[in-house]
Write an enzyme that holds these catalytic residues in place. Structure first.
Site, mmCIF file in Angstrom:
data_model
loop_
_atom_site.group_PDB
_atom_site.id
_atom_site.type_symbol
_atom_site.label_atom_id
_atom_site.label_comp_id
_atom_site.label_asym_id
_atom_site.label_seq_id
_atom_site.Cartn_x
_atom_site.Cartn_y
_atom_site.Cartn_z
ATOM 1 N N ARG A 88 13.790 -10.106 -9.123
ATOM 2 C CA ARG A 88 12.817 -9.489 -8.198
ATOM 3 C C ARG A 88 12.744 -10.383 -6.961
ATOM 4 N NH1 ARG A 88 7.214 -7.281 -10.176
ATOM 5 N NH2 ARG A 88 7.416 -6.116 -8.234
ATOM 6 N N ASP A 240 1.982 -12.850 -3.854
ATOM 7 C CA ASP A 240 3.324 -13.107 -4.406
ATOM 8 C C ASP A 240 4.042 -14.204 -3.653
ATOM 9 O OD1 ASP A 240 2.602 -10.161 -5.036
ATOM 10 O OD2 ASP A 240 4.097 -10.814 -6.515
HETATM 11 O O1 MRU Z 1 4.658 -5.650 -8.407
HETATM 12 P P1 MRU Z 1 3.713 -6.521 -9.183
HETATM 13 O O2 MRU Z 1 2.847 -5.781 -10.125
HETATM 14 O O3 MRU Z 1 4.422 -7.690 -9.829
HETATM 15 O O4 MRU Z 1 2.777 -7.115 -8.052
HETATM 16 C C1 MRU Z 1 1.791 -8.034 -8.395
HETATM 17 C C2 MRU Z 1 0.928 -8.434 -7.274
HETATM 18 O O5 MRU Z 1 1.081 -8.002 -6.144
HETATM 19 C C3 MRU Z 1 -0.116 -9.465 -7.571
HETATM 20 O O6 MRU Z 1 -1.221 -9.307 -6.730
HETATM 21 C C4 MRU Z 1 0.469 -10.852 -7.328
HETATM 22 O O7 MRU Z 1 1.657 -11.011 -8.053
HETATM 23 C C5 MRU Z 1 -0.460 -11.925 -7.689
HETATM 24 S S1 MRU Z 1 -0.523 -12.149 -9.425
HETATM 25 C C6 MRU Z 1 -1.611 -13.338 -9.843
#
Ligand code: MRU
Length: 356
Positions: A88, A240
């Site tokens: 990812r 992220d």
């Molecule tokens: O696509 P995802 O569900 O992995 O996205 C997650 C997020 O955007 C969260 O807000 C981020 O990873 C912070 S997790 C503590």
């Protein structure tokens, strides 16, 4: 944190197998899944059986442990480390965890490598739990301050799932909320549904329910009017990838919430462990933004009248879709960053004071 009254973490290691809670099955089914080979770990990250920046980092670390069990050879390890990093693109924790593991594993002899890898993967998890707990200890002060002024329930809006399911325990954005709830401060959470994958509705609301924290799911476009009506006291989201400039990449739609918060003088906080800071990229336009499968938009999954999980098409068959998974919130819209070392301004200076 708890599911049906039982304490869980999101990932653990048992008898040479990595155990995860399969998040693609929540909220309707609770399934613990076994990852036996590194390709299972890569797949779990890609299809989002595990998701959330800190948790995908931890899964990648354990993925390398599985790789060593499978084939204790440096070139296999190198190849799989690259595949893990590429599984990812936006969350920096993935690269951070793989780099940390590979640094630890370089130049160790092959008899010791498994033990050292396992210890480091466990350490990454333990550290995340501690850091998320510290985020809660710092962040709860903001909630307490609002409560002391307001003398009523503190309404907090959050986007996506930056809860304990996105980390190992506690969560980032949810940790101050759980700490407030445990202290007896009345809180209520507005949970953005978070289309297209509905991590807010499916995961954040689910985990808050399990911890008995009052919450209400809202459509993603509802936050603006709630802020105009004075029904949001603060926003807390996760991230992220946070740049040293204080700019923040997070789930698509975060930026629009920050704009609405700014226009309505609602404090907008971002909670993060330091593993989410990208010290290298300076311009947010250089952050890789993940574009995901259009099926996430065009199809929804839910329970049918017989309680069976069913996936259905909701768009015209001929329509095109576009599915960007993250956006950027510029630092100027962020009231503060809540980290394991305390709260700072979203700026080079603010982060520098805490981390350099
Ligand atoms: O696509 P995802 O569900 O992995 O996205 C997650 C997020 O955007 C969260 O807000 C981020 O990873 C912070 S997790 C503590």
């Amino acid at each position: 944190m708890k599911i049906e009254g039982k304490e869980y973490r999101t990932i653990w290691f048992e008898n040479n197998i990595v155990k995860i809670i399969d998040q693609t099955k929540l909220p309707h089914q609770f399934v613990i899944k076994d990852l036996k080979r590194v390709k299972d770990a890569i797949n779990a990250i890609k299809v989002m059986e595990v998701r959330g920046a800190p948790l995908i980092g931890a899964t990648a670390a354990y993925g390398l442990v599985l790789a060593i069990i499978e084939n204790n050879d440096q070139s296999f390890l190198k190849k799989t480390s690259e595949e893990l990093i590429n599984s990812r693109p936006t969350a920096i924790n993935l690269k951070w965890a793989v780099d940390r593991m590979m640094k630890k594993l370089s130049r160790v002899n092959s008899n010791e490598i498994l033990k050292i890898a396992l210890n480091e993967a466990k350490e990454i998890c333990e550290e995340d739990v501690k850091f998320c707990e510290n985020i809660g200890i710092s962040g709860v002060k903001i909630i307490e301050e609002i409560y002391n002024k307001k003398k009523g329930t503190v309404n907090i809006l959050t986007h996506c799932n930056a809860g304990w399911l996105a980390t190992i325990n506690w969560g980032t954005a949810t940790s101050p909320i759980y700490h407030a709830h445990k202290k007896g401060i009345p809180v209520h959470v507005w949970v953005d549904e978070t289309r297209p994958r509905n991590q807010g509705a499916n995961l954040t609301s689910y985990e808050l329910n399990e911890e008995e924290v009052p919450n209400t799911i809202i459509a993603d476009n509802t936050g603006g009017i709630l802020m105009q009506r004075g029904e949001v006291d603060m926003c807390i989201v996760g991230t992220d990838r946070t740049l040293s400039t204080g700019d923040v990449a997070n789930k698509i739609g975060t930026y629009l919430k920050a704009l609405a918060a700014y226009d309505n003088n609602v404090p907008f906080y971002v909670a993060l462990p330091s593993s989410t800071i990208d010290w290298d990229i300076k311009d947010f336009k250089d952050i890789p933004i993940e574009e995901r499968n259009s099926e996430e938009l065009s199809h929804v999954e839910g329970l049918d009248e017989n309680n069976n999980v069913k996936k259905v098409l909701i768009y015209p068959k001929k329509s095109k879709t576009m599915n960007l998974a993250f956006d950027i919130t510029p630092a100027k819209y962020i009231s503060g960053l809540i980290t394991e070392k305390g709260i700072c301004e979203a700026s080079e200076e603010g982060l520098g004071k805490l981390f350099k």
